[in-house]
Design an enzyme around this catalytic site. Sequence first.
Site, PDB file in Angstrom:
ATOM      1  N   LYS A  16     -21.397   4.499  -1.062  1.00 36.93           N
ATOM      2  CA  LYS A  16     -20.732   4.078  -2.310  1.00 36.93           C
ATOM      3  C   LYS A  16     -19.438   4.366  -2.260  1.00 36.93           C
ATOM      4  CE  LYS A  16     -22.287   3.241  -6.439  1.00 36.93           C
ATOM      5  NZ  LYS A  16     -23.176   1.993  -6.745  1.00 36.93           N
ATOM      6  N   THR A  63     -27.482   3.898  -3.398  1.00 35.90           N
ATOM      7  CA  THR A  63     -25.970   4.315  -3.447  1.00 35.90           C
ATOM      8  C   THR A  63     -25.738   4.815  -4.732  1.00 35.90           C
ATOM      9  OG1 THR A  63     -25.408   1.860  -4.272  1.00 35.90           O
ATOM     10  CG2 THR A  63     -25.434   2.475  -1.777  1.00 35.90           C
ATOM     11  N   ASP A  64     -26.314   4.499  -5.927  1.00 38.60           N
ATOM     12  CA  ASP A  64     -26.362   4.929  -7.268  1.00 38.60           C
ATOM     13  C   ASP A  64     -26.774   6.483  -7.100  1.00 38.60           C
ATOM     14  OD1 ASP A  64     -25.879   4.425 -10.193  1.00 38.60           O
ATOM     15  OD2 ASP A  64     -27.920   5.386 -10.352  1.00 38.60           O
ATOM     16  N   PHE A 161      21.242  -2.530   8.567  1.00 40.00           N
ATOM     17  CA  PHE A 161      20.316  -3.141   9.307  1.00 40.00           C
ATOM     18  C   PHE A 161      21.299  -4.441   9.787  1.00 40.00           C
ATOM     19  CE2 PHE A 161      17.044  -6.393  10.128  1.00 40.00           C
ATOM     20  CZ  PHE A 161      16.177  -5.479  11.093  1.00 40.00           C
ATOM     21  N   ARG A 178      23.320  -0.753   2.604  1.00 40.82           N
ATOM     22  CA  ARG A 178      22.394  -1.489   1.492  1.00 40.82           C
ATOM     23  C   ARG A 178      21.643  -0.546   0.634  1.00 40.82           C
ATOM     24  NH1 ARG A 178      17.091  -3.399   5.427  1.00 40.82           N
ATOM     25  NH2 ARG A 178      16.793  -1.354   6.398  1.00 40.82           N
ATOM     26  N   ILE A 222      14.668   1.018   9.108  1.00 36.95           N
ATOM     27  CA  ILE A 222      13.374   1.763   8.477  1.00 36.95           C
ATOM     28  C   ILE A 222      12.719   2.332   9.567  1.00 36.95           C
ATOM     29  CG2 ILE A 222      11.379   1.494   7.280  1.00 36.95           C
ATOM     30  CD1 ILE A 222      12.473  -0.810   5.499  1.00 36.95           C
ATOM     31  N   GLN A 223      12.616   1.519  10.784  1.00 31.54           N
ATOM     32  CA  GLN A 223      11.812   2.118  11.992  1.00 31.54           C
ATOM     33  C   GLN A 223      12.442   3.331  12.126  1.00 31.54           C
ATOM     34  OE1 GLN A 223      12.810  -1.025  11.764  1.00 31.54           O
ATOM     35  NE2 GLN A 223      11.747  -2.227  12.823  1.00 31.54           N
ATOM     36  N   ASN A 249       9.043  -2.796   3.632  1.00 31.44           N
ATOM     37  CA  ASN A 249      10.613  -2.901   3.385  1.00 31.44           C
ATOM     38  C   ASN A 249      10.265  -3.653   1.816  1.00 31.44           C
ATOM     39  OD1 ASN A 249      13.071  -3.588   2.758  1.00 31.44           O
ATOM     40  ND2 ASN A 249      13.496  -4.541   4.828  1.00 31.44           N
TER      41      ASN A 249
END
Length: 281
Positions: A16, A63-64, A161, A178, A222-223, A249
Site C-alpha cells: 500500500k 492492502t486496505d 558554467f 549566473r 552544479i556537479q 538545474n
Amino acid sequence: MTGNFTSGWKRNYYGKGDVIVYRLNRDGKSPNPVFGANITMLVYGDAFWSTYTTGDNTGLIATDSMKNFIQREVLNYQGPDLEDCCRFLGAKFLDTYTQVEGVQLSAEEIPYAALPNSGVAFAPAGPERATARLELARSGALEIASGIRGFKLLRLGGSAFAGFVRDQYTTLPDIQNRPLHMWLDLEWTYMEFPAGFNNGAVTANVRRMVREVFDSFESGSIQQVIYQIGSQMLAEIPSIAEVHLEANNRTWDTIAEHRDELGVYTEARPPFGVLGLRLKR
C-alpha cells in the site's frame, strides 16, 4: 517502480502506498507535537504466490488492512523520526502476520513548523522533506537509508558554467556569474544498521551542510556543488557509508538584465538538466 529491495530481486511483492498519517500530541509537553508522514509498505513471501497464479487469496493481507495497520499503529509510536517509525511498524507487522517473509517501509516527512512564539499554531514547512527507507526480514534487519528530498535553492551569483564542448549543437554561451536555481535530492546509507536511529540528528546535520555549502561555495558547475556537499557529509559524519545526490538545474530563464546588478527572470522551461553523483567511504 517501487520494488527495489535491498535483499535483491523478488518474484512477487505487493503493498500500500500514499498512506497519510498525522500524529498530534496536544498535551503541551511534547517537543515534537506534529508528526506527519506519507508511508509506503511493501511485503513479500511465497505465501502470496497463489494469488498471482490461481487467484487464491488464502493468507493474503488486504492492502486496505495494511493502510489501517499503519494509521492505527502510529498512535502507539512515540518517537520523533521516520527511521524509528519504519522500524516500529515493520517489526510489529512481521510479528502480527507470520506468513510475511519480509517488509519494506518507505516514509516521507510531511513537515509542519510552529509559528513564531507559539506552541499551538503551525504551518507547513519545507519545501524539503526528510525520507527514510527500511527493509526487515525474518532473518534480521537488512538495510536502512535516510534522505532529504525537495531542496529548492537560489543563489544570486557566484556560479559559473564555461569551457564545455563546443560544436554544431552548441547554443549556450559561457556564463561566468549566473543566478543559480537548483533542486536537490539526497539519500544515504549507514556503516552499521543501528546508526540509522539517531532521533533525526544526522538528517538535521545534512540539512545544515547543504545550505552552508550552497551559500558559501562559488562553483564552476552544479556537479562541483553536489560533490562538495557529498564530500563534506562523508568527512563530517562518520556513520554514513554512501551518499547519492541528484540535482536538477532549474535556473530561471532571463527576460532582461542590467549587467550583473539587476535582472528579471521567469520560470525555467523544460527540459532541465539532471546531475547525479554517488560517493562511497
